[in-house]
Design an enzyme around this catalytic site. Structure first.
Site, mmCIF file in Angstrom:
data_model
loop_
_atom_site.group_PDB
_atom_site.id
_atom_site.type_symbol
_atom_site.label_atom_id
_atom_site.label_comp_id
_atom_site.label_asym_id
_atom_site.label_seq_id
_atom_site.Cartn_x
_atom_site.Cartn_y
_atom_site.Cartn_z
ATOM 1 N N HIS A 211 7.126 4.451 -4.247
ATOM 2 C CA HIS A 211 8.261 5.371 -4.365
ATOM 3 C C HIS A 211 9.510 4.759 -3.731
ATOM 4 C CE1 HIS A 211 5.247 8.322 -5.560
ATOM 5 N NE2 HIS A 211 6.238 9.131 -5.909
ATOM 6 N N HIS A 253 2.601 7.227 3.939
ATOM 7 C CA HIS A 253 2.887 5.832 4.302
ATOM 8 C C HIS A 253 3.240 5.674 5.767
ATOM 9 C CE1 HIS A 253 3.025 4.112 0.257
ATOM 10 N NE2 HIS A 253 3.560 5.252 -0.131
HETATM 11 C C1 LIG Z 1 0.853 6.056 -12.933
HETATM 12 C C2 LIG Z 1 2.173 5.414 -12.790
HETATM 13 C C3 LIG Z 1 2.909 5.038 -14.006
HETATM 14 C C4 LIG Z 1 2.715 5.167 -11.604
HETATM 15 C C5 LIG Z 1 2.077 5.450 -10.311
HETATM 16 C C6 LIG Z 1 3.156 5.861 -9.378
HETATM 17 C C7 LIG Z 1 2.603 6.051 -7.999
HETATM 18 C C8 LIG Z 1 1.660 7.144 -7.770
HETATM 19 C C9 LIG Z 1 2.999 5.208 -7.019
HETATM 20 C C10 LIG Z 1 2.517 5.284 -5.642
HETATM 21 O O1 LIG Z 1 3.620 5.444 -4.825
HETATM 22 P P1 LIG Z 1 3.466 5.289 -3.264
HETATM 23 O O2 LIG Z 1 3.021 3.899 -3.033
HETATM 24 O O3 LIG Z 1 4.851 5.522 -2.737
HETATM 25 O O4 LIG Z 1 2.514 6.314 -2.795
#
Ligand SMILES: CC(C)=CCC/C(C)=C/COP(=O)(O)O
Length: 292
Positions: A211, A253
């Protein structure tokens, strides 16, 4: 004259005791390993046989990789072979090693303190739904679907070019984050509840925050390719910052995951800008798309 340096069991320290049945695990108060570790530290000063000292170092609580105590192995089993050189260097950690460990300790402590929305019963548990809404605003799926939708609806070449590059940026981000998460394999904080909207298998790992990378990448992209009034530009930067902060507040995180995520997202934009796709350098891509 008796030697003043003796182990707890009364044996001279030059004799290994860890394979004896009375050694005991340090965790259980059996002092054998701990005293041997101390003797290792002072072995240079006292002239104890270095080979013997190395063997004891490999048996010390600091070096033991397995959580299985040596005392459980029993007297009949041979002691494990000495660990390789790089493991022994723990006894003499470098300045960088100490600095990294200190940074990690501060990171864990700060992240735990900031994780005030990690659960409904946390001190800021009531704002958790708002944080989860922010989470969706930085999720990969809405951004991918939105970009593809706009690309299909776009009727200008300039618009298509920007959207094509936005799509490329989003895919590059997913790829790089998945790659680094898979390589680093840092676990999410223990206080995190794994209740996220659609995740990939690597999303069980936390470094870097996907994110945060998307927030930095998208905000840089928007600021560079959309003509926006100043208040809206401020809002975009604020969104990216609050989204990053919300990752730590939700307990998803540690602070370093988000900080590195921001850095990576910022750099990803530079890559996209450097490799900017246009009808001149990628004519096939644009021709293919125009025939859709
Ligand atoms: C399924 C798709 C297309 C993307 C996943 C996006 C996601 C869940 C990312 C994790 O984000 P963090 O590392 O910030 O938790």
């Amino acid at each position: 004259m008796p030697s003043p340096r003796r182990s707890v069991e009364g044996r001279p320290l030059g004799v290994s005791t860890s394979s004896s049945s009375s050694g005991g695990s340090p965790a259980h108060g059996g002092g054998g390993s701990r005293f041997e570790f101390q003797s290792l530290l002072s072995s240079r000063a006292t002239g104890v046989d270095p080979a013997c000292a190395r063997l004891r170092a490999s048996e010390s609580p600091v070096h033991r990789r397995s959580s299985f105590p040596l005392a459980v192995a029993g007297p009949s089993q041979a002691p494990p072979p000495p660990l390789p050189e790089e493991d022994r260097m723990d006894l003499n950690p470098s300045f960088l090693g100490i600095a990294l460990r200190s940074l990690l300790a501060i990171d864990l402590w700060l992240s735990k303190k900031l994780g005030v929305c990690a659960g409904e019963s946390s001190s800021w548990g009531s704002v958790r739904p708002l944080m989860k809404l922010l989470e969706i605003s930085g999720h990969g799926i809405p951004w991918l679907v939105g970009t593809l939708y706009c690309l299909c609806r776009s009727d200008s070449w300039a618009g298509r070019e920007v959207l094509m590059n936005l799509l490329f940026a989003l895919l590059l981000d997913l790829l790089l984050v998945a790659l680094i998460k898979g390589l680093v394999r840092r676990r999410r904080p223990a206080h995190n509840q794994m209740d996220m909207f659609v995740t990939l298998s690597v999303d069980k790992y936390s470094f870097p925050s996907g994110h945060a990378t998307r927030a930095a990448l998208m905000s840089r992209f928007i600021l560079n390719h959309l003509v926006l009034a100043i208040p809206l530009r401020v809002l975009v930067v604020l969104w990216a910052f609050v989204l990053g902060l919300s990752r730590v507040m939700l307990g998803r995180h540690n602070v370093t995951d988000v900080a590195f995520g921001f850095f990576l997202g910022y750099m990803q934009y530079s890559i996209v800008d450097y490799c900017w796709l246009s009808p001149h350098n990628a004519p096939v891509l644009f021709l293919l798309w125009s025939q859709q």
